[in-house]
Motif scaffolding. Structure first.
Motif, PDB file in Angstrom:
ATOM      1  N   ASP A  72     -12.592  45.994  23.499  1.00  0.00           N
ATOM      2  CA  ASP A  72     -12.303  46.961  24.568  1.00  0.00           C
ATOM      3  C   ASP A  72     -11.107  46.321  25.568  1.00  0.00           C
ATOM      4  OD1 ASP A  72     -12.897  44.070  26.040  1.00  0.00           O
ATOM      5  OD2 ASP A  72     -13.787  45.367  28.049  1.00  0.00           O
ATOM      6  N   MET A  73      -9.954  47.070  25.820  1.00  0.00           N
ATOM      7  CA  MET A  73      -8.955  47.011  26.778  1.00  0.00           C
ATOM      8  C   MET A  73      -8.909  45.908  27.869  1.00  0.00           C
ATOM      9  SD  MET A  73      -7.606  50.741  26.420  1.00  0.00           S
ATOM     10  CE  MET A  73      -7.891  52.028  25.333  1.00  0.00           C
ATOM     11  N   TRP A  74      -7.609  45.431  27.769  1.00  0.00           N
ATOM     12  CA  TRP A  74      -7.667  44.886  29.196  1.00  0.00           C
ATOM     13  C   TRP A  74      -7.059  45.652  31.050  1.00  0.00           C
ATOM     14  CZ3 TRP A  74      -7.514  38.962  29.601  1.00  0.00           C
ATOM     15  CH2 TRP A  74      -7.411  38.590  29.366  1.00  0.00           C
ATOM     16  N   GLU A  75      -7.248  44.898  31.410  1.00  0.00           N
ATOM     17  CA  GLU A  75      -7.124  46.305  33.026  1.00  0.00           C
ATOM     18  C   GLU A  75      -5.880  45.260  33.605  1.00  0.00           C
ATOM     19  OE1 GLU A  75      -9.197  48.439  35.410  1.00  0.00           O
ATOM     20  OE2 GLU A  75      -9.307  46.442  37.103  1.00  0.00           O
ATOM     21  N   LYS A 105     -10.696  41.093  32.820  1.00  0.00           N
ATOM     22  CA  LYS A 105     -10.951  41.515  31.318  1.00  0.00           C
ATOM     23  C   LYS A 105     -12.874  41.421  31.609  1.00  0.00           C
ATOM     24  CE  LYS A 105     -10.918  41.820  26.909  1.00  0.00           C
ATOM     25  NZ  LYS A 105     -12.366  42.106  26.600  1.00  0.00           N
ATOM     26  N   ARG A 270     -11.736  57.355  37.691  1.00  0.00           N
ATOM     27  CA  ARG A 270     -11.354  57.383  36.862  1.00  0.00           C
ATOM     28  C   ARG A 270     -10.346  58.490  36.656  1.00  0.00           C
ATOM     29  NH1 ARG A 270     -12.690  59.573  31.614  1.00  0.00           N
ATOM     30  NH2 ARG A 270     -12.626  57.954  29.715  1.00  0.00           N
ATOM     31  N   ARG A 274      -6.900  56.099  30.483  1.00  0.00           N
ATOM     32  CA  ARG A 274      -5.733  54.619  30.403  1.00  0.00           C
ATOM     33  C   ARG A 274      -5.682  54.518  32.355  1.00  0.00           C
ATOM     34  NH1 ARG A 274      -4.141  52.000  26.237  1.00  0.00           N
ATOM     35  NH2 ARG A 274      -4.127  53.184  24.321  1.00  0.00           N
ATOM     36  N   ASN A 321      -5.386  50.337  31.864  1.00  0.00           N
ATOM     37  CA  ASN A 321      -5.369  50.076  31.474  1.00  0.00           C
ATOM     38  C   ASN A 321      -5.235  49.925  29.331  1.00  0.00           C
ATOM     39  OD1 ASN A 321      -8.053  50.481  32.083  1.00  0.00           O
ATOM     40  ND2 ASN A 321      -8.743  52.564  30.969  1.00  0.00           N
ATOM     41  N   GLU A 330     -12.256  51.457  25.666  1.00  0.00           N
ATOM     42  CA  GLU A 330     -11.820  51.399  27.089  1.00  0.00           C
ATOM     43  C   GLU A 330     -12.685  50.149  28.003  1.00  0.00           C
ATOM     44  OE1 GLU A 330     -12.694  54.985  29.610  1.00  0.00           O
ATOM     45  OE2 GLU A 330     -12.062  56.459  28.145  1.00  0.00           O
ATOM     46  N   PRO A 331     -12.384  49.482  28.831  1.00  0.00           N
ATOM     47  CA  PRO A 331     -12.761  48.478  29.097  1.00  0.00           C
ATOM     48  C   PRO A 331     -14.766  48.684  29.341  1.00  0.00           C
ATOM     49  CG  PRO A 331     -10.933  48.436  30.706  1.00  0.00           C
ATOM     50  CD  PRO A 331     -11.118  49.721  29.483  1.00  0.00           C
ATOM     51  N   TRP A 334     -16.210  50.484  32.334  1.00  0.00           N
ATOM     52  CA  TRP A 334     -16.267  52.181  31.908  1.00  0.00           C
ATOM     53  C   TRP A 334     -16.844  53.042  31.326  1.00  0.00           C
ATOM     54  CZ3 TRP A 334     -14.489  55.012  36.366  1.00  0.00           C
ATOM     55  CH2 TRP A 334     -13.687  54.419  37.495  1.00  0.00           C
TER      56      TRP A 334
END
Length: 548
Positions: A72-75, A105, A270, A274, A321, A330-331, A334
């Motif tokens: 998943d993505m980093w924020e 993360k 949200r 992104r 994200n 997505e993280p 979420w």
């Protein structure tokens, strides 16, 4: 002032929630062949790291019950807001601010880690004058400035930095009734390192301020008193606050450097896959020099003991994200982990078990290919009630006594002639039909039970074997109109069943209801005597009688 701050933030939260963009509908989770989250597919190996690829492959071939955890993505986040000290001196909200950033993360759908940096400037000013500083050490700025017990309006300016590692616990993304949440609540706790420096505005150039005497402000409006104190002071903050020699002083940061602890909560909205907007409030507790955050550790009378201060950091921030959407979801905080399970449940095909002979028993358990229309037992084998080797669906004599077997192809046995039977008349139906079973109904009921239907099947078999014989169908009780009608109903029910279900002609019955000497809920069937005759239908005695 504090209440206005929270009122403003509450209004901002309501505005965000009411605009409608907080709930973003993802692509329908059932459009992809195997959805994982939104439009991401569980079959796409690009979403799995090398060490989890084996679990993914095992899951795809059915040797693992659980799919692998996707990458998943980093924020990355930035934020700004109010940075205040909760201590002995009243905070000046308009002059206190903070800003910072973080990287976050996920560890799973609930927990994540965040590294955050904060820079803050906090100011405070008491609207009433005080003298409690006289109990402080000699390096207290008010004593050092020579006020010698004179009243002062406590004030301070604190510059602080904090770097902390936090664990965040998400509370809103696991949803049972929709795929994607538009807002999520989270709590956080962490530890870090904190540095701060506090100064006091004790001098007006090279001279002291002339603060009002204690008690002179009691009848003055608070707002007016604060304004007067602000007008009296310049913005120099030239005097270092009292120092605690037991706590490390960093020359690099020109202030204390100590461990810190932090805790808080927030809500994130949200905006898109992104971007999200977060409103957060957290406290930062300095573990060592915590009573000197506002430069004053001596409270006013009646208590002169030190107490503990802490920073309050209330912010609004934007989080982004980061990552390739074709390789990272997505993280996880979420994403709803129930999406995949619900999607698979919707995709389970209807289970159809083969039943090649159509007897109601699937081929897996069927022990016989049964001809069409033949009733079977739980093993799919044709029923043979009398065990004569002829299935019931072909047996013209459903119950053949053992002493009359073996039987012919129609299931009809040949019973040996009892002693003296040669003298009996061939048309004596009582001898030909033998004893016929009675039919019993439940009280006040006119419904045939399965046992009663089986008994009537036996009667029908004997009638088919002796086409020249008639039977008398006898019902009992006639003391009341209800008994007369119920007796008629019972007799009519038996005759109708034999006609419609067993195919026996109606002219082979003699209708006899309302007789005496028997049970009201029983119908007896006997062979008609030679020459005995009677009607096979009778009009109901009381057809309009109201039934219970």
């Amino acid at each position: 002032m504090t209440s206005k701050k929270y009122t403003l933030l509450a209004g901002l939260g309501c505005l965000i929630a009411s605009t409608g963009f907080a709930q973003v509908s993802p692509s329908h989770p059932y459009t992809a062949p195997h959805p994982l989250y939104g439009t991401y597919s569980v079959t796409d190996s690009n979403y799995y790291s090398g060490k989890r690829l084996q679990q993914h492959n095992d899951f795809m071939v059915g040797t693992s019950d659980y799919p692998a955890k996707p990458k998943d993505m980093w924020e990355l986040g930035i934020k700004a807001g109010s940075f205040t000290v909760n201590g002995d001196v009243n905070a000046r909200m308009g002059n206190s601010f903070g800003f910072g950033g973080h990287i976050r993360k996920s560890l799973g759908h609930v927990m994540s880690l965040r590294l955050e940096y904060v820079y803050g400037v906090a100011q405070g000013l008491n609207w009433r004058p005080s003298t409690g500083y006289s109990k402080a050490p000699a390096d207290n700025p008010w004593i050092a400035a020579g006020y010698a017990g004179a009243p002062v309006n406590y004030n301070y300016k604190t510059t602080a930095q904090d770097l902390s590692l936090q664990a965040l616990f998400n509370l809103g993304n696991i949803r049972f009734y929709k795929a994607q949440t538009g807002a999520t609540i989270y709590a956080l706790a962490g530890i870090g390192v904190n540095t701060f420096r506090t100064s006091v505005n004790a001098m007006n150039g090279s001279s002291k301020y002339s603060f009002p005497a204690p008690g002179t402000q009691d009848n003055v409006d608070r707002k007016d008193a604060i304004k007067a104190a602000k007008d009296l002071l310049d913005d120099s903050y030239e005097s270092p606050a009292e120092r605690d020699p037991s706590v490390k002083w960093s020359k690099m940061f020109a202030g204390y450097i100590t461990p810190s602890a932090t805790a808080g909560a927030g809500i994130a909205f949200r905006l898109s896959p992104r971007v999200n907007l977060a409103v957060e409030d957290r406290i930062i507790y300095n573990m060592n020099a915590s009573d000197l955050l506002d430069g004053q550790r001596w409270a006013e009378q009646p208590s002169l003991s030190p107490d503990k201060d802490f920073f309050n950091y209330l912010t609004v921030g934007l989080n982004f994200n980061l990552g390739n959407k074709s390789r990272r979801v997505e993280p996880l905080y979420w994403l709803n982990p129930l999406n995949y399970a619900y999607g698979e449940l919707r995709r389970v095909p209807e289970i159809v078990l083969p039943d090649s002979d159509g007897d109601g028993v699937t081929d897996q358990f069927d022990q016989e290919q049964t001809p069409a229309g033949c009733p079977v037992d739980t093993h799919g084998v044709s029923r043979d009630t009398d065990g004569d080797g002829v299935p019931d669906c072909k047996d013209k004599e459903l119950i053949t006594p053992t002493y009359c077997q073996p039987v012919d192809a129609d299931g009809v046995g040949k019973c040996p002639c009892p002693e003296g039977c040669v003298t009996e008349k061939k048309d004596d139906c009582a001898a030909l039909l033998g004893a016929l079973p009675s039919v019993t109904f439940k009280a006040n009921s006119n419904t045939l039970s399965s046992d009663a239907a089986a008994s009537l099947a036996t009667v029908a078999s004997k009638l088919r074997a002796n086409p020249n014989c008639k039977v008398v169908v006898v019902g009992y009780c006639a003391a009341t109109k209800r008994q007369q009608q119920l007796s008629w109903d019972h007799v009519n029910k038996v005759i109708t069943h034999l006609q419609e279900k067993e195919g026996i002609s109606g002219d082979r019955f003699i209708f006899s209801s309302g007789q005496e000497g028997g049970d009201c809920n029983t119908v007896d069937i006997r062979a008609a005597a030679p020459g005995e005759d009677g009607p096979n239908t009778v009009a109901p005695p009381h057809p309009n009688l109201r039934k219970k």
